[in-house]
Write a protein that holds these residues in place. Structure first.
Motif, PDB file in Angstrom:
ATOM      1  N   ALA A 296       0.793  -1.245   0.053  1.00 21.37           N
ATOM      2  CA  ALA A 296       0.043   0.068  -0.056  1.00 21.37           C
ATOM      3  C   ALA A 296       1.046   1.215   0.015  1.00 21.37           C
ATOM      4  CB  ALA A 296      -0.818  -0.015   1.168  1.00 21.37           C
ATOM      5  N   LEU A 297       1.829   1.140   0.799  1.00 25.64           N
ATOM      6  CA  LEU A 297       2.878   2.487   0.868  1.00 25.64           C
ATOM      7  C   LEU A 297       3.468   2.666  -0.429  1.00 25.64           C
ATOM      8  CD1 LEU A 297       4.346   4.730   2.367  1.00 25.64           C
ATOM      9  CD2 LEU A 297       5.972   3.047   3.056  1.00 25.64           C
ATOM     10  N   SER A 298       3.774   1.541  -1.227  1.00 26.67           N
ATOM     11  CA  SER A 298       4.487   1.896  -2.368  1.00 26.67           C
ATOM     12  C   SER A 298       3.661   2.198  -3.450  1.00 26.67           C
ATOM     13  CB  SER A 298       5.144   0.252  -2.936  1.00 26.67           C
ATOM     14  OG  SER A 298       5.867   0.285  -4.117  1.00 26.67           O
ATOM     15  N   HIS A 302       6.918  -0.467  -6.876  1.00 29.51           N
ATOM     16  CA  HIS A 302       8.086  -1.260  -6.780  1.00 29.51           C
ATOM     17  C   HIS A 302       7.837  -2.744  -6.996  1.00 29.51           C
ATOM     18  CE1 HIS A 302       8.723   2.441  -4.301  1.00 29.51           C
ATOM     19  NE2 HIS A 302      10.281   2.088  -4.411  1.00 29.51           N
ATOM     20  N   ARG A 303       8.733  -3.498  -7.416  1.00 29.65           N
ATOM     21  CA  ARG A 303       8.720  -4.990  -7.446  1.00 29.65           C
ATOM     22  C   ARG A 303       9.145  -5.593  -6.256  1.00 29.65           C
ATOM     23  NH1 ARG A 303      12.058  -6.503 -10.983  1.00 29.65           N
ATOM     24  NH2 ARG A 303      13.441  -4.501 -11.047  1.00 29.65           N
ATOM     25  N   PHE A 304       8.369  -6.522  -5.485  1.00 29.29           N
ATOM     26  CA  PHE A 304       8.734  -7.144  -4.590  1.00 29.29           C
ATOM     27  C   PHE A 304       9.079  -8.543  -4.690  1.00 29.29           C
ATOM     28  CE2 PHE A 304       6.214  -3.401  -2.802  1.00 29.29           C
ATOM     29  CZ  PHE A 304       7.106  -3.087  -1.956  1.00 29.29           C
ATOM     30  N   GLU A 305       9.987  -9.240  -4.052  1.00 29.76           N
ATOM     31  CA  GLU A 305      10.404 -10.442  -3.988  1.00 29.76           C
ATOM     32  C   GLU A 305      10.323 -10.960  -2.501  1.00 29.76           C
ATOM     33  OE1 GLU A 305      13.892 -11.407  -6.219  1.00 29.76           O
ATOM     34  OE2 GLU A 305      13.010 -10.798  -8.221  1.00 29.76           O
ATOM     35  N   ILE A 306       9.620 -12.032  -1.997  1.00 34.20           N
ATOM     36  CA  ILE A 306       9.523 -12.257  -0.703  1.00 34.20           C
ATOM     37  C   ILE A 306       9.959 -13.817  -0.709  1.00 34.20           C
ATOM     38  CG2 ILE A 306       7.993 -12.090   1.284  1.00 34.20           C
ATOM     39  CD1 ILE A 306       5.977 -10.521  -0.166  1.00 34.20           C
ATOM     40  N   ALA A 332      13.398   0.891   2.437  1.00 33.30           N
ATOM     41  CA  ALA A 332      13.584   0.512   1.236  1.00 33.30           C
ATOM     42  C   ALA A 332      12.713   1.103   0.124  1.00 33.30           C
ATOM     43  CB  ALA A 332      13.832  -1.093   1.039  1.00 33.30           C
ATOM     44  N   ILE A 333      11.383   1.378   0.671  1.00 35.65           N
ATOM     45  CA  ILE A 333      10.450   1.898  -0.421  1.00 35.65           C
ATOM     46  C   ILE A 333      10.511   3.323  -0.449  1.00 35.65           C
ATOM     47  CG2 ILE A 333       7.908   2.212  -0.539  1.00 35.65           C
ATOM     48  CD1 ILE A 333       7.514  -0.465   1.108  1.00 35.65           C
ATOM     49  N   LYS A 334      10.915   3.834   0.690  1.00 35.41           N
ATOM     50  CA  LYS A 334      10.857   5.495   0.678  1.00 35.41           C
ATOM     51  C   LYS A 334      12.388   6.057   0.170  1.00 35.41           C
ATOM     52  CE  LYS A 334       8.407   5.845   5.068  1.00 35.41           C
ATOM     53  NZ  LYS A 334       8.476   6.136   6.687  1.00 35.41           N
ATOM     54  N   HIS A 335      13.247   5.349   0.220  1.00 30.34           N
ATOM     55  CA  HIS A 335      14.409   5.884  -0.440  1.00 30.34           C
ATOM     56  C   HIS A 335      14.967   5.302  -1.839  1.00 30.34           C
ATOM     57  CE1 HIS A 335      14.939   8.096   3.407  1.00 30.34           C
ATOM     58  NE2 HIS A 335      14.774   6.893   4.107  1.00 30.34           N
ATOM     59  N   THR A 336      14.040   4.530  -2.391  1.00 35.53           N
ATOM     60  CA  THR A 336      14.506   4.012  -3.662  1.00 35.53           C
ATOM     61  C   THR A 336      13.357   4.444  -4.907  1.00 35.53           C
ATOM     62  OG1 THR A 336      13.046   1.939  -3.251  1.00 35.53           O
ATOM     63  CG2 THR A 336      15.701   2.124  -2.755  1.00 35.53           C
ATOM     64  N   PRO A 337      13.849   4.439  -5.956  1.00 39.38           N
ATOM     65  CA  PRO A 337      12.783   5.352  -7.040  1.00 39.38           C
ATOM     66  C   PRO A 337      11.747   4.289  -7.532  1.00 39.38           C
ATOM     67  CG  PRO A 337      14.921   4.806  -8.006  1.00 39.38           C
ATOM     68  CD  PRO A 337      15.188   4.624  -6.428  1.00 39.38           C
ATOM     69  N   ALA A 338      10.735   4.514  -8.087  1.00 39.25           N
ATOM     70  CA  ALA A 338       9.834   3.654  -8.588  1.00 39.25           C
ATOM     71  C   ALA A 338      10.380   2.830  -9.612  1.00 39.25           C
ATOM     72  CB  ALA A 338       8.778   4.475  -9.420  1.00 39.25           C
ATOM     73  N   GLY A 339       9.905   1.576  -9.462  1.00 38.96           N
ATOM     74  CA  GLY A 339      10.613   0.471 -10.366  1.00 38.96           C
ATOM     75  C   GLY A 339      11.700  -0.220  -9.770  1.00 38.96           C
ATOM     76  N   THR A 340      12.100  -0.001  -8.679  1.00 40.97           N
ATOM     77  CA  THR A 340      12.923  -0.595  -7.977  1.00 40.97           C
ATOM     78  C   THR A 340      12.762  -2.149  -7.670  1.00 40.97           C
ATOM     79  OG1 THR A 340      14.066   1.464  -7.176  1.00 40.97           O
ATOM     80  CG2 THR A 340      14.686  -0.565  -5.925  1.00 40.97           C
ATOM     81  N   ARG A 341      13.374  -2.984  -7.658  1.00 41.94           N
ATOM     82  CA  ARG A 341      13.089  -4.418  -7.099  1.00 41.94           C
ATOM     83  C   ARG A 341      13.591  -4.380  -5.586  1.00 41.94           C
ATOM     84  NH1 ARG A 341      15.947  -8.904  -5.904  1.00 41.94           N
ATOM     85  NH2 ARG A 341      17.844  -7.884  -6.491  1.00 41.94           N
ATOM     86  N   ILE A 342      12.611  -4.854  -4.393  1.00 47.82           N
ATOM     87  CA  ILE A 342      12.934  -5.037  -3.234  1.00 47.82           C
ATOM     88  C   ILE A 342      12.751  -6.495  -2.909  1.00 47.82           C
ATOM     89  CG2 ILE A 342      12.168  -4.313  -0.994  1.00 47.82           C
ATOM     90  CD1 ILE A 342      11.436  -1.804  -2.264  1.00 47.82           C
ATOM     91  N   ASP A 359      17.778  -4.327  -2.150  1.00 44.38           N
ATOM     92  CA  ASP A 359      17.061  -3.604  -3.151  1.00 44.38           C
ATOM     93  C   ASP A 359      18.275  -3.247  -4.205  1.00 44.38           C
ATOM     94  OD1 ASP A 359      18.427  -0.558  -3.066  1.00 44.38           O
ATOM     95  OD2 ASP A 359      17.574  -1.115  -0.943  1.00 44.38           O
ATOM     96  N   ASP A 360      17.777  -2.816  -5.549  1.00 46.25           N
ATOM     97  CA  ASP A 360      18.606  -2.471  -6.539  1.00 46.25           C
ATOM     98  C   ASP A 360      18.572  -1.060  -6.850  1.00 46.25           C
ATOM     99  OD1 ASP A 360      16.380  -2.333  -7.725  1.00 46.25           O
ATOM    100  OD2 ASP A 360      16.394  -4.066  -9.237  1.00 46.25           O
ATOM    101  N   GLY A 361      18.487  -0.398  -5.891  1.00 45.17           N
ATOM    102  CA  GLY A 361      18.350   1.197  -6.095  1.00 45.17           C
ATOM    103  C   GLY A 361      19.423   1.821  -6.090  1.00 45.17           C
TER     104      GLY A 361
END
Length: 442
Positions: A296-298, A302-306, A332-342, A359-361
Motif C-alpha cells: 500500500a505504501l509503495s 516497486h517490484r517485491f520478492e518475498i 527501502a520503499i521510501k528511499h528508492t525510486p519507482a521500479g526498484t526491485r525489493i 534493493d537494486d536502487g
C-alpha cells in the motif's frame, strides 16, 4: 674450524708416531706403547669435559681464555649462546618493565585471568574500579571479588562482542563498562578491561530523560493541533484559499507526530536493556502483514520478492521485531525510486536466523555507511523529508537488535543497490512443529 682440527690431529698423531718409532727401535710390539702415548690426550679431553660440566652446572659465565683445539670451539660456541641468552633476557626484562609502566599508567582497569577465571595480574587502576588489589588477590576467583549476577551470566555466555555495563558493589556511584577478550594458548586466558563511564552514563540518562519528557509534553498539543487542522480542512465553509496552507500544516503536524512517536519508541527501548516479554515471535506472519502495508505504501511502484521460511520463529519481543523489520522494509520503499526491485528474505543458516532487505536502487556512498544508525542522520536530507522519513528508523532498528543479541550489517554500492541484514544468534531460533517449508512470492 680447520686449525682446531689440525691441532687435535697433531696432539693425537705425534704421540702415536713416537710410540711406533720407539717400539721399532726396541724391537717390541707397538700395542704396549700406543695406549700410553694417547693417554695424555684422553686425560686432557676428560679434564675440559669435567670443567665444562661444572661451569654449566653452576651457571657460570664462560669467558676467555679458551682452550686450544676443538674444546676451544666448544667453549666459544657455548659462550656465544650464553651471550645471546643474556641479551634476550635483558630485552625481555626491558619489555616487561615498559609493559608494567604502560599498564600502570593506563586509567582503565586491566585484569588478566587464567583458564579457571582466577586473577593472574592486575594494574593499580583495578584496585580503584574493581576492588582488585594485586598481588594480594593473586589466585582469587574474579567473580568472587567483582560479584554481580549479570557478570556471571556474561562470562558463562562467552559472547564478548558487546561490553557489559555494571555498578560494582564496592562503589555503587561508579558505572563500569567491562570488555573481556580471550587470548593465549587455545584462547583460555582472558583480558578484562574496565572503563569508568560514569559521566557518559549520567549524560545519557539526562539526554534520555529530556527526550522522553519533551516528547510526552509535545505529543498532546500536537495531537490537538492536528485534530483542529483536520477539522478545518474537512469543513465545507473553509475558503478554498485556506485549504492549501491548512493541508501543509496538517502534513507537517503529522510529520512532527511521527518524529515524536519514534523518539518515544527510542526512549522506551533505552529505558529497558532487555525485552520485557520473551516468547516465540511468529516472524513469518508478521512479515506478511508488513508486506501488505508495504504494498500500500509503495502504490504498486516497486517490484517485491518475498522469501520467507514459514517454519522459522524467533525468541524475542514481537512488537519490537515488527518495528525493526517494518522500518527496514519501509526505508527501502521510501528511499528508492519507482521500479526498484525489493527482496525481503527470512531464513537461517548454520550461524542462526537472518532477516535481509535487498534493493537494486541507487545505493549509498561508503562514507555514509558508518553513520546510518545515528539519530537524524540522512544521506539526502531533501529526499528524506519529501519521503516522510524521520531519520530515526535505523536507530530504532539498532536498539531492537541489540536487545535481541543481534547485529545489523549494511553493504551498499552506488548504482548497484543496498543490503540490510539482521543476524540473530542460533540460540534464539525456534521451529514450528511441522517441517520447515519455504514460501516464495513475487
Amino acid at each position: 674450524m680447520r686449525r682446531p682440527l689440525l691441532f687435535e690431529l697433531n696432539l693425537l698423531l705425534l704421540p702415536t708416531c713416537a710410540s711406533f718409532t720407539l717400539a721399532s727401535l726396541l724391537g717390541m710390539s707397538a700395542a704396549w706403547f700406543w695406549p700410553l702415548a694417547v693417554l695424555p690426550y684422553i686425560l686432557r679431553s676428560l679434564y675440559y669435559l669435567i670443567r665444562l660440566t661444572g661451569l654449566i652446572r653452576r651457571q657460570h659465565r664462560l669467558a676467555p681464555p679458551f682452550p686450544r683445539g676443538l674444546w676451544g670451539e666448544v667453549y666459544r660456541s657455548i659462550a656465544r649462546y650464553q651471550q645471546r641468552a643474556r641479551k634476550g633476557r635483558k630485552r625481555q626484562i626491558r619489555f616487561s618493565r615498559r609493559f608494567r609502566e604502560a599498564a600502570n599508567a593506563v586509567p582503565d582497569a586491566l585484569v588478566i585471568l587464567n583458564k579457571q577465571l582466577r586473577i593472574d595480574w592486575a594494574n593499580p587502576a583495578a584496585a580503584r574500579l574493581m576492588n582488585i588489589h594485586w598481588p594480594e588477590d593473586d589466585g582469587q576467583l574474579f567473580t568472587d571479588i567483582l560479584n554481580n549476577p549479570e557478570l556471571d551470566e556474561f562470562i558463562e555466555a562467552s559472547e564478548y562482542m558487546r561490553p557489559l555495563d555494571i555498578a560494582p558493589e564496592h562503589n555503587r556511584a561508579v558505572m563500569l563498562s567491562l570488555r573481556i577478550t580471550p587470548f593465549g594458548e587455545r584462547k583460555k586466558q582472558r583480558l578484562v578491561v574496565g572503563r569508568d563511564i560514569t559521566k557518559i552514563y549520567h549524560l545519557n540518562m539526562i539526554r534520555r530523560d529530556f527526550v522522553a519528557n519533551a516528547s510526552h509534553e509535545l505529543r498532546t498539543p500536537l495531537t490537538v493541533i492536528a485534530g483542529f487542522v483536520e477539522n478545518l480542512i474537512d469543513t465545507p465553509t473553509t475558503p478554498i484559499t485556506h485549504r492549501r496552507p491548512l493541508t501543509l500544516m496538517h502534513n507537517q503536524t503529522e510529520r512532527m507526530c511521527s518524529i515524536i512517536e519514534d523518539l518515544l519508541t527510542l526512549s522506551r527501548l533505552e529505558m529497558d536493556e532487555k525485552p520485557g516479554e520473551q516468547r516465540a515471535a511468529d516472524v513469518p506472519d508478521e512479515l506478511h502483514l508488513i508486506m501488505q502495508e508495504a504494498q500500500a505504501l509503495s502504490g504498486s511502484q516497486h517490484r517485491f520478492e518475498i522469501e520467507v521460511d514459514d517454519a522459522l520463529l524467533l525468541l524475542g519481543s514481537e512488537p519490537e521485531l515488527r518495528s525493526a523489520f517494518s522500518n527496514l522494509i519501509f526505508n527501502a520503499i521510501k528511499h528508492t525510486p519507482a521500479g526498484t526491485r525489493i527482496r525481503v528474505r527470512w531464513d537461517s543458516d548454520e550461524d542462526g536466523p537472518i532477516f535481509a532487505v535487498e534493493d537494486d536502487g541507487p545505493g549509498i556512498a561508503p562514507e555514509h555507511l558508518p553513520r546510518l544508525t545515528e539519530r537524524f542522520y540522512r544521506v539526502d536530507r531533501a529526499r528524506s523529508r519529501e519521503s516522510g522519513g524521520t531519520g530515526l528508523g535505523l536507530a530504532i532498528v539498532k536498539h531492537v537488535l541489540n536487545r535481541h543479541e543481534a547485529r545489523l550489517t549494511i553493504s551498499s554500492e552506488p548504482g548497484v543497490g543496498s543490503i540490510f541484514s539482521c543476524r540473530f544468534p542460533a540460540n534464539r531460533m525456534i521451529w514450528r512443529d511441522e517441517e520447515p517449508q519455504s514460501r516464495r512470492t513475487g
